[in-house]
Structure formats: C-alpha cells, structure tokens
Design a protein around this motif. Structure first.
Motif, PDB file in Angstrom:
ATOM      1  N   ARG A 136       2.298  12.769  -3.117  1.00 45.92           N
ATOM      2  CA  ARG A 136       3.255  12.600  -4.211  1.00 45.92           C
ATOM      3  C   ARG A 136       3.807  11.183  -4.174  1.00 45.92           C
ATOM      4  N   CYS A 137       3.935  10.609  -5.360  1.00 45.57           N
ATOM      5  CA  CYS A 137       4.634   9.327  -5.485  1.00 45.57           C
ATOM      6  C   CYS A 137       6.012   9.652  -6.049  1.00 45.57           C
ATOM      7  N   ALA A 138       7.047   9.440  -5.234  1.00 46.64           N
ATOM      8  CA  ALA A 138       8.400   9.771  -5.689  1.00 46.64           C
ATOM      9  C   ALA A 138       8.880   8.788  -6.748  1.00 46.64           C
ATOM     10  N   PHE A 139       8.239   7.624  -6.838  1.00 47.56           N
ATOM     11  CA  PHE A 139       8.672   6.636  -7.829  1.00 47.56           C
ATOM     12  C   PHE A 139       8.355   7.113  -9.243  1.00 47.56           C
ATOM     13  N   VAL A 140       7.112   7.582  -9.431  1.00 48.92           N
ATOM     14  CA  VAL A 140       6.744   8.085 -10.767  1.00 48.92           C
ATOM     15  C   VAL A 140       6.852   9.612 -10.825  1.00 48.92           C
ATOM     16  N   MET A 149       0.837  -1.207   0.000  1.00 47.95           N
ATOM     17  CA  MET A 149       0.000   0.000   0.000  1.00 47.95           C
ATOM     18  C   MET A 149       0.868   1.253   0.000  1.00 47.95           C
ATOM     19  N   CYS A 150       0.300   2.337  -0.532  1.00 44.74           N
ATOM     20  CA  CYS A 150       1.022   3.617  -0.511  1.00 44.74           C
ATOM     21  C   CYS A 150       1.453   3.987   0.909  1.00 44.74           C
ATOM     22  N   VAL A 151       0.557   3.777   1.894  1.00 46.34           N
ATOM     23  CA  VAL A 151       0.860   4.265   3.249  1.00 46.34           C
ATOM     24  C   VAL A 151       2.002   3.504   3.926  1.00 46.34           C
ATOM     25  N   THR A 152       2.510   2.445   3.284  1.00 48.21           N
ATOM     26  CA  THR A 152       3.685   1.754   3.840  1.00 48.21           C
ATOM     27  C   THR A 152       4.850   1.792   2.848  1.00 48.21           C
ATOM     28  N   CYS A 153       4.773   2.714   1.891  1.00 50.80           N
ATOM     29  CA  CYS A 153       5.762   2.715   0.798  1.00 50.80           C
ATOM     30  C   CYS A 153       6.817   3.811   0.995  1.00 50.80           C
ATOM     31  N   ALA A 154       8.041   3.473   0.676  1.00 50.86           N
ATOM     32  CA  ALA A 154       9.150   4.429   0.807  1.00 50.86           C
ATOM     33  C   ALA A 154       9.015   5.593  -0.168  1.00 50.86           C
ATOM     34  N   HIS A 155       8.228   5.404  -1.237  1.00 51.90           N
ATOM     35  CA  HIS A 155       8.078   6.468  -2.244  1.00 51.90           C
ATOM     36  C   HIS A 155       6.915   7.413  -1.938  1.00 51.90           C
ATOM     37  N   PHE A 156       6.171   7.124  -0.884  1.00 55.60           N
ATOM     38  CA  PHE A 156       4.961   7.904  -0.615  1.00 55.60           C
ATOM     39  C   PHE A 156       5.295   9.179   0.152  1.00 55.60           C
ATOM     40  N   ARG A 157       4.790  10.323  -0.366  1.00 56.67           N
ATOM     41  CA  ARG A 157       4.987  11.622   0.293  1.00 56.67           C
ATOM     42  C   ARG A 157       3.603  12.203   0.576  1.00 56.67           C
ATOM     43  N   ASP A 183      -2.496  -2.359  -3.627  1.00 59.32           N
ATOM     44  CA  ASP A 183      -1.573  -3.402  -4.098  1.00 59.32           C
ATOM     45  C   ASP A 183      -0.836  -2.858  -5.317  1.00 59.32           C
ATOM     46  N   CYS A 184       0.323  -2.258  -5.066  1.00 58.59           N
ATOM     47  CA  CYS A 184       1.065  -1.587  -6.143  1.00 58.59           C
ATOM     48  C   CYS A 184       2.324  -2.381  -6.493  1.00 58.59           C
ATOM     49  N   GLY A 185       2.506  -2.624  -7.768  1.00 58.46           N
ATOM     50  CA  GLY A 185       3.667  -3.389  -8.224  1.00 58.46           C
ATOM     51  C   GLY A 185       4.988  -2.650  -8.006  1.00 58.46           C
ATOM     52  N   ASP A 186       4.940  -1.331  -7.846  1.00 54.91           N
ATOM     53  CA  ASP A 186       6.172  -0.557  -7.650  1.00 54.91           C
ATOM     54  C   ASP A 186       6.458  -0.276  -6.176  1.00 54.91           C
ATOM     55  N   HIS A 187       5.630  -0.848  -5.297  1.00 52.53           N
ATOM     56  CA  HIS A 187       5.780  -0.608  -3.852  1.00 52.53           C
ATOM     57  C   HIS A 187       7.168  -1.021  -3.368  1.00 52.53           C
TER      58      HIS A 187
HETATM   59  S1  SF4 Z   1       5.251   3.336  -5.752  1.00 53.34           S
HETATM   60 FE1  SF4 Z   1       3.127   2.616  -5.673  1.00 53.34          FE
HETATM   61  S2  SF4 Z   1       2.729   2.221  -3.499  1.00 53.34           S
HETATM   62 FE2  SF4 Z   1       4.564   3.517  -3.640  1.00 53.34          FE
HETATM   63  S3  SF4 Z   1       3.781   5.621  -3.417  1.00 53.34           S
HETATM   64 FE3  SF4 Z   1       3.965   5.159  -5.615  1.00 53.34          FE
HETATM   65  S4  SF4 Z   1       1.880   4.455  -6.169  1.00 53.34           S
HETATM   66 FE4  SF4 Z   1       2.023   4.312  -3.930  1.00 53.34          FE
END
Ligand code: SF4
Length: 206
Positions: free
Chosen positions: A167-171, A147-155, A183-187
């Motif tokens: 903000r999603c720092a990944f994209v 989930m976003c709320v447990t993701c290192a990329h989540f701002r 359920d995000c594949g980039d989590h």
């Molecule tokens: S990589 Fe996926 S899970 Fe992580 S912040 Fe971006 S959208 Fe959310």
C-alpha cells in the motif's frame, strides 16, 4: 552465482551502458553527465547546484563545469530561489527540456534484451536490484534514491492480495511489485530507525 561473478557481470553491463549513454547523448550535443543533469531537473524540477550535486552523487566543482557548459549552450538558465533571494536555482530552457525528454528514454537494445527474460526472472531481477541499490545507499556509496522501500508512505504486504500486496499511504492505494518505484516524486524518506523494519516486511522476514 558467486558474488565475484555477479560483480563482474554488473561491471560489464555498466561499461556497455556507459558507452550507450555516450552514443545516445552525442546527437543531442551534450555528454552523459550533462544529459543526467537535464534528466534530473526534468524529474525533480528547478534545483540549486548543491542539491543537484548531492542527488547525482558528484562534487560541486565537478558539477559546476557541466552546468557552466549547459548554461553556455542554452540548455539551462539561472533564476533566483523563491525561498532565498540570495541563492539561485537552475531551470531547464525549452531546449534543455527537449534534450531531457530524449535522455530519459531507455536504450531500445536494453529494452529488447530485457524482453528476452521470463516474467519470473524479471521479477527476481527487480527485487535483487532494489536490494542492491538499498544496500549501496545504506553504505553511503550512492546518493539517496527515492524508492518505495525507503519511503515513509510504503506499507509492504499490507494486503492479502498476491497481485497487490503493498500500500502507498500517500495515494492511499494498493499496488503490486511491478509498480514498485525506484525514483518517485512523492517519496518521503522514512525515519532511519524504521528502514530495517520496512525492508524486513518487504522481504517477508518479519
Ligand atoms: S509515495 Fe512513491 S515512493 Fe512512497 S510508497 Fe508511494 S509510490 Fe512508493
């Protein structure tokens, strides 16, 4: 509503969803556990049995029975793990992929019921469910959810924009609550020590 009543309501919905899962899986010739395995492989790609068991929160012996049935029926095939030639990974066959596609569609009756809720109620439900899943995950009652709320990329609340505050720092893009992922594949799991801070910012406590 008191917690006991909420727990009762969730249990009733759980029973209903379980019976729907049987109904939905039956015509495809698999049971709900087998359908879950196929859906998980479709979303995460080829996996070892041990990884799949951890993802689904079941023991390896339980999973092995379901996997053996899927291998027999031609939904799965085994191939060597490219990282470790002594290990094998499970892959979907063409048949398995078709069944996985059917399994991941939410039941229409549930979608219709959700349509009857106001947008505000749906937003509140989304936040409450994310919080509940997170709490169960921290209590180790359910496996890690991507989930976003447990993701290192989540701002969370990185922007002064009510429609797209996060903000999603990944994209490298802003997004709103409606796009929060369960359920995000980039989590990428955030470090344990950052989880409370991320949640506090998301909940606007900090
Ligand atoms: S990589 Fe996926 S899970 Fe992580 S912040 Fe971006 S959208 Fe959310």
């Amino acid at each position: 509503m008191p917690n006991g009543q909420i727990a009762f309501a969730l249990a009733r919905i759980g029973v209903f969803l379980r019976s729907l899962a049987w109904e939905q899986a039956e015509p495809t010739g698999v049971n709900p556990t087998q359908a879950q395995i196929l859906a998980r492989l479709a979303s995460r790609g080829p996996s070892r049995v041990s990884v799949l068991a951890a993802d689904l929160g079941v023991t390896q012996p339980t999973l092995s029975d379901a996997v053996a049935a899927l291998l027999r029926k031609g939904h799965l095939k085994r191939e060597p793990d490219p990282v470790d030639g002594r290990a094998v990974r499970l892959h979907l066959t063409e048949l398995g992929r078709r069944v996985a596609e059917a399994a991941k569609n939410p039941p229409p009756v549930l979608m219709s019921a959700l349509d009857t809720l106001s947008p505000g109620d749906r937003d509140a439900m989304q936040r409450a469910l994310i919080g509940l899943i997170r709490a169960l995950q921290i209590a180790r009652a359910i496996p890690l959810q991507r989930m976003c709320v447990t993701c290192a990329h989540f701002r969370p609340h990185a922007h002064d924009d009510a429609d797209a505050p996060h903000r999603c720092a990944f994209v490298d893009a802003a997004f709103g609550d409606a796009a929060l992922r369960i359920d995000c594949g980039d989590h990428e799991g955030a470090p344990e020590e950052d989880l409370a801070h991320i949640w506090a910012r998301f909940s606007k406590v900090a």
